[in-house]
Design a protein around this motif. Structure first.
Motif, PDB file in Angstrom:
ATOM      1  N   GLN A 132       3.774   1.668   9.745  1.00  0.00           N
ATOM      2  CA  GLN A 132       3.547   1.340   8.359  1.00  0.00           C
ATOM      3  C   GLN A 132       2.543   2.364   7.569  1.00  0.00           C
ATOM      4  O   GLN A 132       2.924   3.021   6.579  1.00  0.00           O
ATOM      5  N   LEU A 133       1.750   2.625   8.231  1.00  0.00           N
ATOM      6  CA  LEU A 133       0.644   3.716   7.798  1.00  0.00           C
ATOM      7  C   LEU A 133       1.482   5.206   7.675  1.00  0.00           C
ATOM      8  O   LEU A 133       1.339   5.732   6.683  1.00  0.00           O
TER       9      LEU A 133
ATOM     10  N   GLY B 258       4.433   5.459   6.716  1.00  0.00           N
ATOM     11  CA  GLY B 258       5.367   5.275   5.880  1.00  0.00           C
ATOM     12  C   GLY B 258       4.529   5.763   4.642  1.00  0.00           C
ATOM     13  O   GLY B 258       4.898   6.584   3.871  1.00  0.00           O
ATOM     14  N   GLN B 259       3.241   5.191   4.520  1.00  0.00           N
ATOM     15  CA  GLN B 259       2.512   5.336   3.322  1.00  0.00           C
ATOM     16  C   GLN B 259       1.806   6.958   3.384  1.00  0.00           C
ATOM     17  O   GLN B 259       1.680   7.412   2.255  1.00  0.00           O
ATOM     18  N   VAL B 260       1.548   7.496   4.608  1.00  0.00           N
ATOM     19  CA  VAL B 260       1.204   8.905   4.616  1.00  0.00           C
ATOM     20  C   VAL B 260       2.269   9.863   4.081  1.00  0.00           C
ATOM     21  O   VAL B 260       2.088  10.623   3.194  1.00  0.00           O
TER      22      VAL B 260
ATOM     23  N   ALA C 263       4.715   8.926   2.207  1.00  0.00           N
ATOM     24  CA  ALA C 263       4.975   8.819   0.778  1.00  0.00           C
ATOM     25  C   ALA C 263       3.854   9.582  -0.117  1.00  0.00           C
ATOM     26  O   ALA C 263       4.268  10.058  -1.085  1.00  0.00           O
ATOM     27  N   TRP C 264       2.662   9.455   0.304  1.00  0.00           N
ATOM     28  CA  TRP C 264       1.654  10.062  -0.400  1.00  0.00           C
ATOM     29  C   TRP C 264       1.789  11.546  -0.331  1.00  0.00           C
ATOM     30  O   TRP C 264       1.752  12.169  -1.562  1.00  0.00           O
ATOM     31  N   GLN C 265       2.209  12.003   0.822  1.00  0.00           N
ATOM     32  CA  GLN C 265       2.415  13.436   0.799  1.00  0.00           C
ATOM     33  C   GLN C 265       3.790  13.898  -0.184  1.00  0.00           C
ATOM     34  O   GLN C 265       3.374  15.109  -0.782  1.00  0.00           O
TER      35      GLN C 265
ATOM     36  N   THR D 237      -0.253  13.777   7.149  1.00  0.00           N
ATOM     37  CA  THR D 237       0.945  13.442   7.818  1.00  0.00           C
ATOM     38  C   THR D 237       1.136  14.093   9.118  1.00  0.00           C
ATOM     39  O   THR D 237       1.846  13.004  10.133  1.00  0.00           O
TER      40      THR D 237
END
Length: 190
Positions: free
Chosen positions: A82-83, A85-87, A89-91, A130
């Motif tokens: 999950q982390l 995926g968040q990383v 998405a942030w990038q 990432t």
């Protein structure tokens, strides 16, 4: 802090032999009132502006964290996925912002020196993070481990059903049909 709960500048004053500290409100005369040094004690310098921005951001993060209902991580493999995926998405979000800058990725600072926009620095850090998270996942074979965990759960469930069927006397073709239906359902869920 002085004046009750209001933060003060707190810089040492220049009075000889005095251990006095500035009692002006923190950030007085700056664009970060309530945080950092006052304008009389360097509060408007680039370094103090950055320090104040960090303090404000940290205070905001602490306020958000105080409101969260933080639970322990029971499944670190899923949490890491999950982390990731968040990383990613942030990038991607920062990449869009940098792309909108077009040719304006640099600007001239107050001293006349060319500066790189903060968004570009954020993008570079986002790419590094990432890479770090995805490399960790690849190195740890997270996908393979998660798949093996799910397979083990499915096998355990199938064995439990098989034992239950045997306990109530369902055997032969009926037991085979139940196991086949269950296997199809488990694959559909996976």
């Amino acid at each position: 802090m002085a004046n009750g709960s209001k933060p003060v500048c707190g810089a040492k004053t220049r009075q000889e032999g005095s251990a006095e500290h500035c009692g002006l409100r923190a950030g007085w005369g700056t664009d970060h009132p309530g945080t950092g040094r006052c304008k009389l004690h360097g509060g408007r310098t680039p370094g103090q502006n950055i320090k104040a921005a960090h303090q404000i951001a940290e205070r905001e993060v602490r306020a958000v964290l105080a409101e969260l209902d933080v639970q322990p991580v029971d499944d670190p493999l899923t949490a890491l996925a999950q982390l990731a995926g968040q990383v990613v998405a942030w990038q991607q979000a920062i990449a869009e912002i940098v792309n909108r800058l077009g040719e304006d990725v640099r600007y001239e600072g107050r001293a006349g020196a060319e500066q790189l926009r903060a968004e570009v620095g954020l993008y570079e850090r986002a790419m590094d993070r990432t890479n770090t998270v995805l490399s960790t996942i690849a190195r740890l074979d997270i996908d393979g481990r998660l798949a093996r965990i799910e397979e083990a759960k499915a096998e355990f469930l199938m064995n439990a059903v098989q034992a239950g069927l045997a306990a109530i006397g369902v055997t032969g073709e009926q037991a085979t049909t139940v196991k086949q239906v269950m296997a199809r359902k488990l694959r559909a869920v996976a």
